[in-house]
Design a protein around this motif. Structure first.
Motif, short mmCIF file in Angstrom:
data_model
loop_
_atom_site.label_atom_id
_atom_site.label_comp_id
_atom_site.label_asym_id
_atom_site.label_seq_id
_atom_site.Cartn_x
_atom_site.Cartn_y
_atom_site.Cartn_z
N ARG A 16 -36.24 7.69 -10.12
CA ARG A 16 -35.01 8.07 -10.80
C ARG A 16 -34.91 7.49 -12.21
O ARG A 16 -33.80 7.32 -12.72
CB ARG A 16 -33.82 7.59 -9.96
N LYS A 19 -32.94 9.75 -14.58
CA LYS A 19 -31.52 9.83 -14.19
C LYS A 19 -30.77 8.56 -14.61
O LYS A 19 -29.69 8.62 -15.20
CB LYS A 19 -31.45 10.02 -12.67
N TYR A 20 -31.37 7.41 -14.31
CA TYR A 20 -30.69 6.14 -14.59
C TYR A 20 -30.60 5.88 -16.10
O TYR A 20 -29.59 5.39 -16.60
CB TYR A 20 -31.41 4.98 -13.90
N GLU A 23 -27.91 7.91 -17.48
CA GLU A 23 -26.60 7.31 -17.20
C GLU A 23 -26.25 6.24 -18.24
O GLU A 23 -25.10 6.13 -18.67
CB GLU A 23 -26.58 6.69 -15.79
N CYS A 24 -27.25 5.45 -18.65
CA CYS A 24 -27.01 4.43 -19.69
C CYS A 24 -26.59 5.12 -20.99
O CYS A 24 -25.63 4.71 -21.65
CB CYS A 24 -28.27 3.62 -19.98
N PHE A 36 -26.59 -1.66 -14.36
CA PHE A 36 -27.97 -1.66 -13.85
C PHE A 36 -28.57 -3.06 -13.80
O PHE A 36 -29.46 -3.34 -13.00
CB PHE A 36 -28.86 -0.72 -14.67
N ALA A 253 -32.40 -0.23 -15.92
CA ALA A 253 -32.29 1.10 -15.30
C ALA A 253 -33.67 1.60 -14.88
O ALA A 253 -33.87 2.11 -13.78
CB ALA A 253 -31.64 2.07 -16.28
N ALA A 257 -35.13 1.91 -10.90
CA ALA A 257 -35.68 3.17 -10.38
C ALA A 257 -37.05 2.92 -9.75
O ALA A 257 -37.38 3.47 -8.70
CB ALA A 257 -35.79 4.19 -11.51
#
Ligand SMILES: *Cc1c(COP(=O)(O)O)cnc(C)c1O
Length: 387
Positions: A16, A19-20, A23-24, A36, A253, A257
């Motif tokens: 991920r 994705k992570y 998000e940040c 995270f 992050a 993952a």
């Protein structure tokens, strides 16, 4: 020539990360705070069975802070193996202390615990809980064990020895994420341990490190020193000479993952090792990585030893000509310019291991064809009469 180079140990994205990181970026939490960071620390702590895990910018920073938190003072001495990536030895110097370079055990390639014991009993005096090097008259404060190449040091001999001599035990587990000894994760046996999430490590955050400890006061000290020793979040009041060693949310992050895929990543390394062992074990003059009792290895970087007299340089040249990035093992530290003249104790095996070792491609993304190409090239270089 093959068109695509086969790299030694490159980053592998599997989960991920995208994705992570998104998000940040979407939330604006890209710097040294954000959710995270805590999640990454918690995931690592849980996985390795450590009460505390403090994320920092690099594995080298983790080592520096581990030494400081363990109480290593300027002009004290720290025992460390001469075959290691240079970071732990440099970290000893950052702390103003002096490394004593120890031999590695030819049976496991790790810090030779028998020689650590001999050094402490024969070359040191021990009074009132203080170990003094009889030669330099400096205090010996700590042992910095390095778990090399995804194998591990035999901790059942090292832990009691450190205890007997009241030395701090620090473990550099940068290459040992996922490695267990008697069922317990490396980096959690001593007072304090460290991990690295550099690009070539089993789990990468891009860059990053972590300090592991069971002791709350050590964890707090590490966090304090990593944050410029700021006493109060609202005022610029600093109680010590600190460092800017913080990890960022962006790096955490990526690291989180990858941690979530740890078991899968370990399996991939073990599959690569199993392939090499099956195919290279048949080549005369090749020794495989050692089997260490009670150790569940991850084979971070699969390394073979050539028989004495095999021309390692030519073998490396043949691999390079075929587009395969193989490497020598870490150069013994006592032969490097900044550490010439550094104290050593009875080094007998390190140079021979170094002279004979070849580190083979071990990237998680290696496919069968790449592994076959590595083996074919080694066969050709080492059994020339077959071709
Ligand atoms: C990679 C490594 C480190 C340093 O980690 P960085 O994150 O690159 O600073 C320390 N010790 C060992 C044994 C390593 O292999």
């Amino acid at each position: 020539m093959i068109s695509q180079k086969i790299l030694l140990c490159e980053p592998y994205l599997s989960g991920r990360e995208w994705k992570y990181v998104k998000e940040c970026l979407d939330s604006g939490w890209i710097a040294t705070s954000g959710s995270f960071l805590g999640r990454f620390e918690k995931e690592v702590a849980q996985c390795v069975g450590s009460a505390h895990a403090v994320g920092v910018a690099t594995g080298t920073a983790a080592l520096h802070l581990a030494l400081l938190a363990a109480g290593v003072q300027p002009e004290e001495e720290v025992l460390v193996p001469t075959i290691t990536f240079i970071a732990p030895v440099n970290a000893i110097r950052y702390a103003g202390a002096h490394p004593v370079l120890m031999d590695v055990d030819p049976l496991n390639w790790q810090l030779d615990v028998g020689k650590v014991e001999r050094f402490l009993r024969e070359a040191c005096s021990f009074h009132d809980g203080i170990v003094t090097n009889k030669n330099t008259h400096r205090r010996v404060k700590a042992i910095l064990a390095v778990h090399l190449l995804g194998l591990c040091c035999p901790m059942d001999r090292l832990v009691p020895l450190a205890k007997e001599f009241q030395l701090k035990l620090i473990e550099d587990a940068a290459e040992g994420l996922g490695v267990r000894y008697r069922g317990r994760h490396v980096g959690t046996f001593g007072d304090i341990g460290t991990l690295s999430f550099n690009g070539n490590k089993l789990v990468s955050a891009g860059s990053g490190g972590m300090v592991l400890t069971q002791k709350r006061d050590l964890a707090e000290r590490v966090r304090y020193l990593a944050t410029q020793a700021k006493d109060n979040p609202d005022e610029f009041f600093h109680g010590a000479v600190g460092f800017n060693y913080r990890l960022t949310n962006l790096h955490a992050a990526v690291g989180l993952a990858q941690m979530e895929e740890l078991e899968e990543r370990i399996s991939k390394k073990r599959r690569i090792a199993a392939f090499y062992e099956k195919r290279l074990g048949e080549i005369p003059g090749v020794s495989l990585m050692p089997q260490i009792a009670h150790c569940e290895p991850t084979y971070w970087l699969y390394t073979i030893l050539l028989a004495k007299g095999e021309r390692r340089k030519e073998v490396l040249k043949a691999l390079h000509a075929a587009g395969i990035m193989a490497r020598p093992l870490f150069h013994p530290i006592h032969g490097l310019p900044p550490y010439q003249g550094t104290q050593t104790f009875c080094i007998e095996h390190a140079e021979s291991i170094y002279a004979r070792a070849v580190c083979l491609p071990s990237s998680l993304g290696l496919d069968q064809a790449a592994l076959e190409a590595v083996v074919a090239c080694l066969e050709k270089a080492l059994i020339p009469c077959r071709y």
